[in-house]
Design a protein around this motif. Structure first.
Motif, PDB file in Angstrom:
ATOM      1  N   SER A 269      42.738  62.587   7.233  1.00 22.20           N
ATOM      2  CA  SER A 269      44.571  62.506   7.225  1.00 22.20           C
ATOM      3  C   SER A 269      45.410  61.455   7.894  1.00 22.20           C
ATOM      4  O   SER A 269      46.464  61.007   7.342  1.00 22.20           O
ATOM      5  CB  SER A 269      44.601  63.894   8.247  1.00 22.20           C
ATOM      6  N   ILE A 270      45.303  60.964   9.042  1.00 15.84           N
ATOM      7  CA  ILE A 270      45.454  59.777   9.489  1.00 15.84           C
ATOM      8  C   ILE A 270      45.484  58.301   8.828  1.00 15.84           C
ATOM      9  O   ILE A 270      46.430  58.193   8.276  1.00 15.84           O
ATOM     10  CB  ILE A 270      44.885  59.138  10.504  1.00 15.84           C
ATOM     11  N   LEU A 271      44.198  58.706   7.911  1.00 15.60           N
ATOM     12  CA  LEU A 271      43.989  57.090   7.025  1.00 15.60           C
ATOM     13  C   LEU A 271      44.870  57.452   5.194  1.00 15.60           C
ATOM     14  O   LEU A 271      45.914  56.790   5.026  1.00 15.60           O
ATOM     15  CB  LEU A 271      42.370  57.352   6.075  1.00 15.60           C
ATOM     16  N   MET A 272      45.104  59.058   5.415  1.00 21.28           N
ATOM     17  CA  MET A 272      45.823  59.430   3.942  1.00 21.28           C
ATOM     18  C   MET A 272      47.585  58.625   4.201  1.00 21.28           C
ATOM     19  O   MET A 272      47.949  58.869   3.809  1.00 21.28           O
ATOM     20  CB  MET A 272      46.102  60.638   3.606  1.00 21.28           C
ATOM     21  N   SER A 273      48.314  59.416   5.526  1.00 21.89           N
ATOM     22  CA  SER A 273      49.302  59.118   5.809  1.00 21.89           C
ATOM     23  C   SER A 273      50.182  58.010   6.067  1.00 21.89           C
ATOM     24  O   SER A 273      50.716  57.780   6.254  1.00 21.89           O
ATOM     25  CB  SER A 273      49.127  59.843   7.838  1.00 21.89           C
ATOM     26  N   THR A 274      49.307  57.212   6.670  1.00 29.42           N
ATOM     27  CA  THR A 274      48.915  55.738   6.498  1.00 29.42           C
ATOM     28  C   THR A 274      49.197  55.504   5.318  1.00 29.42           C
ATOM     29  O   THR A 274      50.487  53.975   5.270  1.00 29.42           O
ATOM     30  CB  THR A 274      48.215  54.960   7.704  1.00 29.42           C
ATOM     31  N   SER A 275      48.478  55.564   4.206  1.00 35.31           N
ATOM     32  CA  SER A 275      47.833  54.501   3.092  1.00 35.31           C
ATOM     33  C   SER A 275      49.524  55.245   2.619  1.00 35.31           C
ATOM     34  O   SER A 275      50.558  54.121   1.808  1.00 35.31           O
ATOM     35  CB  SER A 275      47.134  55.519   2.557  1.00 35.31           C
TER      36      SER A 275
END
Length: 252
Positions: free
Chosen positions: A153-159
């Motif tokens: 979730s963090i990776l996708m949100s940031t990207s």
């Protein structure tokens, strides 16, 4: 029950981290995320929804679902349930999804599933969308899985957030380029007309007061030409797309 060891989840997360760096659109990013999860893990379904520019939750990537179950999004849905219940970036687990009818209109594709987990995609205090994992029968989610999907979730949100910012920034730059181009063109035409008029006036017999006004106009014309040159410089400066200019580029 599917149990994933740390190595398996780490491999999936590492591959996903590499993939998202190459994605140039949010659509491609969601599709690649689902493909990587499907390759490494064995959920019955994974679904990614993102809000579009009209603030409607839209299906963007998936596997394991029946698209025919998706209801038409013509009517305005109440998203308060997301704000009130899914506003923290963590994995929300529902072992009685069939009974969670309040969510069924938001995620109609998972109607009939038993165990469902949702993680919101949050960037700069805005909920961009949802990643939903589902089992048709009751299954537990391990501690490692919870950590894994919270990292996803963090990776996708940031990207996704960075892609949106870059797209919006590039749009502003494009608009600025177009504005500068038109202003410079129109300004140059106006100055050319003024210069021609001043040139014609210079051949006429004028009083001292009139000559004084001509000198003032000539100074204003020269100052305007300097400003046109500056506009040209700005145009050239902003003609290139917005890119990262630090470090050594890697050939594609």
């Amino acid at each position: 029950m599917n149990q994933y060891d740390t190595k398996q989840l780490t491999q999936c997360l590492n591959e996903l981290a590499k993939k998202v760096q190459t994605c140039k659109t949010t659509q491609k990013l969601t599709e690649e995320t689902v493909k990587v999860i499907q390759k490494h893990l064995f959920y019955d379904a994974v679904v990614v929804h993102l809000f579009n520019v009209d603030l409607k939750l839209q299906l963007r990537a998936n596997y394991g679902i029946n698209i025919q179950k998706e209801i038409e999004q013509k009517k305005t849905l109440d998203y308060n349930i997301i704000i009130e219940n899914l506003s923290v970036q963590k994995l929300y687990i529902y072992q009685d999804w069939i009974k969670r009818t309040e969510y069924h209109k938001l995620i109609p594709e998972l109607t009939g599933f038993q165990s469902v987990a949702i993680t919101p995609l949050i960037f700069k205090r805005r909920i961009l969308g949802l990643v939903t994992i589902g089992y048709r029968k009751k299954q537990n989610f391990s501690h490692d899985e919870i950590i894994f999907f919270e990292n996803v979730s963090i990776l996708m949100s940031t990207s996704i957030g960075n892609l949106i910012l870059q797209t919006n920034f590039q749009k502003r730059v494009d608009e600025l380029q177009d504005t500068i181009k038109h202003i410079r063109h129109d300004f140059a035409n106006d100055i050319q007309s003024i210069a021609l008029a001043l040139e014609l006036l210079s051949t006429a017999e004028l009083s001292e007061d009139q000559k004084k006004y001509i000198r003032i106009l000539n100074k204003a014309k020269d100052s305007s030409i300097t400003k046109i040159t500056e506009l040209k410089r700005l145009k050239v400066q902003h003609e290139e797309n917005v890119n990262i200019d630090i470090g050594i580029p890697i050939k594609e």
